[in-house]
Scaffold this active site. Sequence first.
Site, PDB file in Angstrom:
ATOM      1  N   LYS A   1       2.740   5.815  -9.996  1.00 21.35           N
ATOM      2  CA  LYS A   1       1.381   5.382  -9.610  1.00 21.35           C
ATOM      3  C   LYS A   1       0.321   5.928 -10.567  1.00 21.35           C
ATOM      4  CE  LYS A   1       2.779   4.865  -4.766  1.00 21.35           C
ATOM      5  NZ  LYS A   1       2.361   4.684  -3.383  1.00 21.35           N
TER       6      LYS A   1
ATOM      7  N   LYS B   1       6.687   9.362  -7.525  1.00 27.36           N
ATOM      8  CA  LYS B   1       5.461   8.640  -7.123  1.00 27.36           C
ATOM      9  C   LYS B   1       4.308   8.971  -8.060  1.00 27.36           C
ATOM     10  CE  LYS B   1       6.790   8.159  -2.312  1.00 27.36           C
ATOM     11  NZ  LYS B   1       6.660   8.553  -0.915  1.00 27.36           N
TER      12      LYS B   1
ATOM     13  N   ASN C   1       1.473   4.371  12.557  1.00 30.27           N
ATOM     14  CA  ASN C   1       2.197   5.628  12.383  1.00 30.27           C
ATOM     15  C   ASN C   1       1.386   6.752  13.030  1.00 30.27           C
ATOM     16  OD1 ASN C   1       0.347   6.860  10.357  1.00 30.27           O
ATOM     17  ND2 ASN C   1       0.896   4.992   9.264  1.00 30.27           N
TER      18      ASN C   1
HETATM   19  N1  CTP Z   1      -0.230   4.387  -0.553  1.00 32.53           N
HETATM   20  C1  CTP Z   1      -1.131   3.356  -0.774  1.00 32.53           C
HETATM   21  N2  CTP Z   1      -0.821   2.092  -0.368  1.00 32.53           N
HETATM   22  C2  CTP Z   1       0.336   1.832   0.249  1.00 32.53           C
HETATM   23  C3  CTP Z   1       1.259   2.870   0.495  1.00 32.53           C
HETATM   24  C4  CTP Z   1       0.928   4.143   0.069  1.00 32.53           C
HETATM   25  O1  CTP Z   1      -2.205   3.600  -1.347  1.00 32.53           O
HETATM   26  N3  CTP Z   1       0.615   0.592   0.640  1.00 32.53           N
HETATM   27  C5  CTP Z   1      -0.594   5.750  -1.014  1.00 32.53           C
HETATM   28  C6  CTP Z   1      -0.728   6.762   0.113  1.00 32.53           C
HETATM   29  O2  CTP Z   1      -2.067   6.832   0.585  1.00 32.53           O
HETATM   30  C7  CTP Z   1      -0.289   8.047  -0.565  1.00 32.53           C
HETATM   31  C8  CTP Z   1       0.709   7.586  -1.618  1.00 32.53           C
HETATM   32  O3  CTP Z   1       0.460   6.202  -1.816  1.00 32.53           O
HETATM   33  O4  CTP Z   1      -1.346   8.702  -1.234  1.00 32.53           O
HETATM   34  C9  CTP Z   1       2.137   7.796  -1.250  1.00 32.53           C
HETATM   35  O5  CTP Z   1       2.386   7.171  -0.029  1.00 32.53           O
HETATM   36  P1  CTP Z   1       3.844   7.109   0.614  1.00 32.53           P
HETATM   37  O6  CTP Z   1       3.799   6.305   1.869  1.00 32.53           O
HETATM   38  O7  CTP Z   1       4.430   8.475   0.644  1.00 32.53           O
HETATM   39  O8  CTP Z   1       4.635   6.353  -0.528  1.00 32.53           O
HETATM   40  P2  CTP Z   1       5.092   4.899  -0.772  1.00 32.53           P
HETATM   41  O9  CTP Z   1       4.678   4.572  -2.148  1.00 32.53           O
HETATM   42  O10 CTP Z   1       4.669   3.978   0.315  1.00 32.53           O
HETATM   43  O11 CTP Z   1       6.666   5.077  -0.792  1.00 32.53           O
HETATM   44  P3  CTP Z   1       7.749   5.173   0.415  1.00 32.53           P
HETATM   45  O12 CTP Z   1       7.053   4.696   1.675  1.00 32.53           O
HETATM   46  O13 CTP Z   1       8.839   4.289  -0.041  1.00 32.53           O
HETATM   47  O14 CTP Z   1       8.145   6.622   0.464  1.00 32.53           O
END
Ligand code: CTP
Length: 394
Positions: free
Chosen positions: A336, A332, A205
């Site tokens: 979490k 979230k 990304n």
């Molecule tokens: N995060 C993580 N591990 C993952 C995905 C996300 O630790 N596999 C953490 C990111 O570092 C961030 C938070 O979770 O602090 C939210 O990440 P985001 O990508 O916005 O959320 P997701 O839980 O992946 O949800 P989605 O992609 O469905 O929006």
Amino acid sequence: MKKVILGVTGGIAAYKAAELARIFIRGGSDVQVVMTRAAAEFVAPLTFQTLTNRPVCIEMYAERSEAKIRHIDLVEDADLLVIAPATANTIAKMAVGLADNLLTTLYLAATCPVVVVPSMNVNMFSHSAVRENLEKLRVHGCHVLDPDSGELACGVYGRGRMPEPSDIYLFCRAALQRKDYKGVKALVTAGPTREPFDPVRYLSNPSTGLMGYALARALSERGAEVTLVSGPTHLNVPAGVKLISITTADEMYKSVTELYPETDLVVKTAAVSDFRPLKSSGEKIKKNEAALTLELAPNPDILLELGQKKKNQVLVGFAAETGNAVEKARGKLSDKNLDLIVVNDLNEQGAGFAVKTNRVSVIDREGTVEQLPLMDKDELAHQILDRIVKKLQV
Ligand code: CTP
């Protein structure tokens, strides 16, 4: 750093002080340059006068247009005195409290933080007299920035070179910070992860790591012991921060979970890839052999797991959303088990990936939503830390 006194002494690095003056001015400071006579042999005072828009002060008893101004008035309301470059001679005078010129007199009169940036020949710098004098300055409360190693003006290699002006500026900023994170073990994740499906191709990304590196720097400036687990970026590691470089989400997962029990604060800015290719080929896939479908497997949700295993740690998550950002971030935060979540809406101008600014909302467990204005990521990092520190104290 509104009012900065920049002391320049007679070393070849004096020319770099001109750039330092510019950086302070660009950062919004008023800069008053004070030179020793020797410094004025290396760089014309007019250079500094032009850059700072103020006359340079050199002489202790010079005629001044305003009779009221005495030498110590110059430092009375200063926020910082920085001496760069500081020669062995000036350092020695400061160490014993000798006030035989304007700069050393101002040093004794100053009540603001003082930063000293030694710069000299390698043998001079390693001489025990200079070492002892610098130690005395530290004991007197000065912030001493050690010189870099490299090629010196005298042609030899070694330690003695004045650090780059941008690094001196960051050091000064750190010296002025309150140390409200002292004793805190912080873990910051930053940047993207890369999920390879052959040796030259991967899923990723556009994260550049700017926000995470800004937070790691700000935490270190405020006294925390910082480990930065970072995916691939082009950024320099902030001073005092321990870097663990990773590539994939799985590598990030392993590093983070290992460090977690010893950590007080986790700030997860990393843009972790939620999926990885199910299979990764050891050989480069040729275009005529490639299947058109890439099968994916989910990556571990690192933050989710940290939330489940949480003991006394403070957990801060980041979310980048497109629309309905606050609502989604609230979900979230609770899923979490976070203490705070920082969310931005990628649809807003100036927010998101690969830009130096960000506009975010900060949401806590109690449901408070605070929308912060658009600002530079470095400044935003400190604003976010102002809010996290309250959670650490509870
Ligand atoms: N995060 C993580 N591990 C993952 C995905 C996300 O630790 N596999 C953490 C990111 O570092 C961030 C938070 O979770 O602090 C939210 O990440 P985001 O990508 O916005 O959320 P997701 O839980 O992946 O949800 P989605 O992609 O469905 O929006």
